[in-house]
Design an enzyme around this catalytic site. Structure first.
Site, PDB file in Angstrom:
ATOM      1  N   ASN A   1       0.852  -1.193   0.000  1.00 41.24           N
ATOM      2  CA  ASN A   1       0.000   0.000   0.000  1.00 41.24           C
ATOM      3  C   ASN A   1       0.888   1.244   0.000  1.00 41.24           C
ATOM      4  O   ASN A   1       1.667   1.446   0.935  1.00 41.24           O
ATOM      5  CB  ASN A   1      -0.895  -0.063   1.247  1.00 41.24           C
ATOM      6  CG  ASN A   1      -1.844   1.094   1.320  1.00 41.24           C
ATOM      7  OD1 ASN A   1      -1.459   2.211   0.999  1.00 41.24           O
ATOM      8  ND2 ASN A   1      -3.065   0.849   1.741  1.00 41.24           N
TER       9      ASN A   1
ATOM     10  N   HIS B   1       0.927   5.909   1.957  1.00 41.95           N
ATOM     11  CA  HIS B   1       1.736   6.617   2.960  1.00 41.95           C
ATOM     12  C   HIS B   1       2.766   7.541   2.312  1.00 41.95           C
ATOM     13  O   HIS B   1       3.179   8.534   2.900  1.00 41.95           O
ATOM     14  CB  HIS B   1       2.413   5.604   3.893  1.00 41.95           C
ATOM     15  CG  HIS B   1       1.428   4.634   4.469  1.00 41.95           C
ATOM     16  ND1 HIS B   1       0.714   4.895   5.619  1.00 41.95           N
ATOM     17  CD2 HIS B   1       0.996   3.442   4.014  1.00 41.95           C
ATOM     18  CE1 HIS B   1      -0.105   3.878   5.852  1.00 41.95           C
ATOM     19  NE2 HIS B   1       0.041   2.987   4.900  1.00 41.95           N
TER      20      HIS B   1
ATOM     21  N   ARG C   1      -9.503   8.095  -1.078  1.00 40.86           N
ATOM     22  CA  ARG C   1     -10.491   8.458  -0.059  1.00 40.86           C
ATOM     23  C   ARG C   1     -11.395   9.569  -0.546  1.00 40.86           C
ATOM     24  O   ARG C   1     -10.994  10.390  -1.375  1.00 40.86           O
ATOM     25  CB  ARG C   1      -9.776   8.926   1.218  1.00 40.86           C
ATOM     26  CG  ARG C   1      -9.251   7.784   2.066  1.00 40.86           C
ATOM     27  CD  ARG C   1      -8.632   8.326   3.346  1.00 40.86           C
ATOM     28  NE  ARG C   1      -8.364   7.251   4.277  1.00 40.86           N
ATOM     29  CZ  ARG C   1      -9.204   6.858   5.233  1.00 40.86           C
ATOM     30  NH1 ARG C   1     -10.355   7.487   5.398  1.00 40.86           N
ATOM     31  NH2 ARG C   1      -8.890   5.869   6.028  1.00 40.86           N
TER      32      ARG C   1
ATOM     33  N   ARG D   1      -7.283  12.769   1.002  1.00 38.40           N
ATOM     34  CA  ARG D   1      -6.264  13.270   1.925  1.00 38.40           C
ATOM     35  C   ARG D   1      -4.842  12.835   1.552  1.00 38.40           C
ATOM     36  O   ARG D   1      -3.881  13.440   1.994  1.00 38.40           O
ATOM     37  CB  ARG D   1      -6.574  12.838   3.358  1.00 38.40           C
ATOM     38  CG  ARG D   1      -6.411  11.360   3.591  1.00 38.40           C
ATOM     39  CD  ARG D   1      -6.458  11.005   5.053  1.00 38.40           C
ATOM     40  NE  ARG D   1      -7.800  11.088   5.599  1.00 38.40           N
ATOM     41  CZ  ARG D   1      -8.183  10.366   6.665  1.00 38.40           C
ATOM     42  NH1 ARG D   1      -7.328   9.573   7.265  1.00 38.40           N
ATOM     43  NH2 ARG D   1      -9.411  10.445   7.122  1.00 38.40           N
TER      44      ARG D   1
ATOM     45  N   GLU E   1      -8.461   0.529  -3.165  1.00 35.47           N
ATOM     46  CA  GLU E   1      -9.315   0.523  -1.970  1.00 35.47           C
ATOM     47  C   GLU E   1     -10.226   1.719  -2.042  1.00 35.47           C
ATOM     48  O   GLU E   1      -9.780   2.830  -2.352  1.00 35.47           O
ATOM     49  CB  GLU E   1      -8.455   0.685  -0.709  1.00 35.47           C
ATOM     50  CG  GLU E   1      -7.922  -0.580  -0.148  1.00 35.47           C
ATOM     51  CD  GLU E   1      -7.126  -0.310   1.116  1.00 35.47           C
ATOM     52  OE1 GLU E   1      -7.389   0.680   1.818  1.00 35.47           O
ATOM     53  OE2 GLU E   1      -6.213  -1.088   1.372  1.00 35.47           O
TER      54      GLU E   1
ATOM     55  N   THR F   1      -8.079   2.991   8.181  1.00 35.12           N
ATOM     56  CA  THR F   1      -9.297   2.182   8.225  1.00 35.12           C
ATOM     57  C   THR F   1      -9.386   1.499   9.589  1.00 35.12           C
ATOM     58  O   THR F   1      -8.455   0.823   9.998  1.00 35.12           O
ATOM     59  CB  THR F   1      -9.254   1.115   7.106  1.00 35.12           C
ATOM     60  OG1 THR F   1      -8.809   1.742   5.902  1.00 35.12           O
ATOM     61  CG2 THR F   1     -10.616   0.501   6.885  1.00 35.12           C
TER      62      THR F   1
ATOM     63  N   GLU G   1     -10.907  -9.790   2.359  1.00 31.37           N
ATOM     64  CA  GLU G   1      -9.678  -9.438   3.082  1.00 31.37           C
ATOM     65  C   GLU G   1     -10.030  -9.369   4.562  1.00 31.37           C
ATOM     66  O   GLU G   1     -10.863  -8.552   4.974  1.00 31.37           O
ATOM     67  CB  GLU G   1      -9.109  -8.103   2.602  1.00 31.37           C
ATOM     68  CG  GLU G   1      -7.831  -7.740   3.373  1.00 31.37           C
ATOM     69  CD  GLU G   1      -7.145  -6.464   2.893  1.00 31.37           C
ATOM     70  OE1 GLU G   1      -7.310  -6.092   1.710  1.00 31.37           O
ATOM     71  OE2 GLU G   1      -6.448  -5.835   3.711  1.00 31.37           O
TER      72      GLU G   1
HETATM   73  N1  PXP Z   1      -5.801  -3.423   4.086  1.00 35.39           N
HETATM   74  C1  PXP Z   1      -6.741  -2.453   4.135  1.00 35.39           C
HETATM   75  C2  PXP Z   1      -8.131  -2.792   3.702  1.00 35.39           C
HETATM   76  C3  PXP Z   1      -6.427  -1.155   4.576  1.00 35.39           C
HETATM   77  O1  PXP Z   1      -7.373  -0.209   4.618  1.00 35.39           O
HETATM   78  C4  PXP Z   1      -5.081  -0.865   4.917  1.00 35.39           C
HETATM   79  C5  PXP Z   1      -4.719   0.524   5.354  1.00 35.39           C
HETATM   80  O2  PXP Z   1      -4.790   1.391   4.284  1.00 35.39           O
HETATM   81  C6  PXP Z   1      -4.140  -1.890   4.835  1.00 35.39           C
HETATM   82  C7  PXP Z   1      -4.530  -3.166   4.440  1.00 35.39           C
HETATM   83  C8  PXP Z   1      -2.705  -1.667   5.180  1.00 35.39           C
HETATM   84  O3  PXP Z   1      -2.618  -1.388   6.548  1.00 35.39           O
HETATM   85  P1  PXP Z   1      -1.240  -0.961   7.180  1.00 35.39           P
HETATM   86  O4  PXP Z   1      -0.895   0.369   6.623  1.00 35.39           O
HETATM   87  O5  PXP Z   1      -1.534  -0.950   8.644  1.00 35.39           O
HETATM   88  O6  PXP Z   1      -0.230  -2.011   6.789  1.00 35.39           O
END
Ligand code: PXP
Length: 257
Positions: A7, A10, A45, A49, A70, A101, A151
């Site tokens: 993901n 960040h 989102r 953001r 997502e 989330t 998931e």
């Molecule tokens: N899976 C989903 C559905 C999420 O919303 C997120 C956070 O964006 C993640 C996985 C990844 O989470 P993390 O950043 O805590 O690894």
């Protein structure tokens, strides 16, 4: 063996701290791919953001592995997804005040509305995953709304793993793992694919990677955090190595949830 979805939101969060152009999440996606990411995930989102519409468009053009969008199950997002056509959409609950989330979707409360959104996404050729808690009733609801993938939210497991001193033999940790394993079995028996994610990191990922039928692990914060010190390619490579070692070495939880 589980696949790794990285993901990259960040990276966009860091960019937005200065409202500038760098760091670019598209560069992050390329680095993650070079490190061995099997899936790139972005969360568009409602409040934009971090990832914005232009990022989504550029990621769709640049990413060569599977792209996972997502998003909330809203008409606006379904329209964007149908135009963008990522390989997969993961439906997540979204709250404006949340930092990330916070919990899984409550599908039981919105079967008809979600079923209609999933049908539109499927008609556009998009595979749909739903982010849910490790709760058999939610797994059954996922099947009822027509999701092909679930998931499972690993946040509660991750929390208790760290609260109990990173001890995989602690009873509460075993209970959480068994809950996820049970949800995974139900997902598999209902002919859906079993993914997992949220708050996974280099220390807690291995027991999840060892679960039967688990297919993709979705990880963001921990990989990007480590990338600050060692670079993103290396951080992804290291996570993949831990996942593979975990799948090979960690034994299954012994008790039922
Ligand atoms: N899976 C989903 C559905 C999420 O919303 C997120 C956070 O964006 C993640 C996985 C990844 O989470 P993390 O950043 O805590 O690894």
């Amino acid at each position: 063996m589980s696949l790794l979805g990285v993901n990259i939101d960040h990276v966009a969060t860091l960019r937005q701290a200065r409202r500038t152009w760098e760091p670019d999440p598209v560069w992050a996606a390329a680095e993650a791919e070079l490190g061995g990411a099997d899936v790139i995930t972005l969360h568009l989102r409602e409040d934009r953001r971090h990832i914005n519409d232009d990022d989504a468009r550029r990621l769709k053009e640049a990413v060569q592995v599977k792209l996972n969008l997502e998003m909330a199950a809203t008409d606006e997002m379904v329209a964007i997804a149908c135009q963008l056509k990522p390989e997969m959409v993961t439906l997540v609950p979204e709250g404006r005040q949340e930092i990330t989330t916070e919990g899984g979707l409550n599908l039981i409360a919105q079967i008809e509305a979600v079923r209609e959104k999933i049908k539109r996404l499927n008609d556009a050729g998009i595979l749909v995953s739903v982010f849910i808690d490790a709760d058999i009733r939610q797994v059954e609801a996922a099947r009822a709304v027509g999701a092909k993938v679930c998931e499972i939210h690993t946040g509660p497991y991750a929390h208790i793993f760290h609260a109990r001193g990173r001890e995989t033999e602690a009873p509460e940790v075993i209970t959480e793992l068994a809950r996820i394993a049970k949800a995974g079995e139900a997902i598999h028996s209902l002919a859906m694919m079993f993914n997992a994610g949220h708050a996974l990191n280099y220390y807690n990922v291995q027991p999840i990677a060892a679960l039967p039928h688990v297919r993709e692990l979705h990880i963001g914060h921990s990989i990007i955090s480590r990338a600050v010190f060692m670079g993103l390619q290396a951080a992804v490579r290291e996570m993949k190595a831990r996942i593979m070692a975990g799948a090979a070495a960690v034994k299954m939880p012994a008790t039922e949830a």
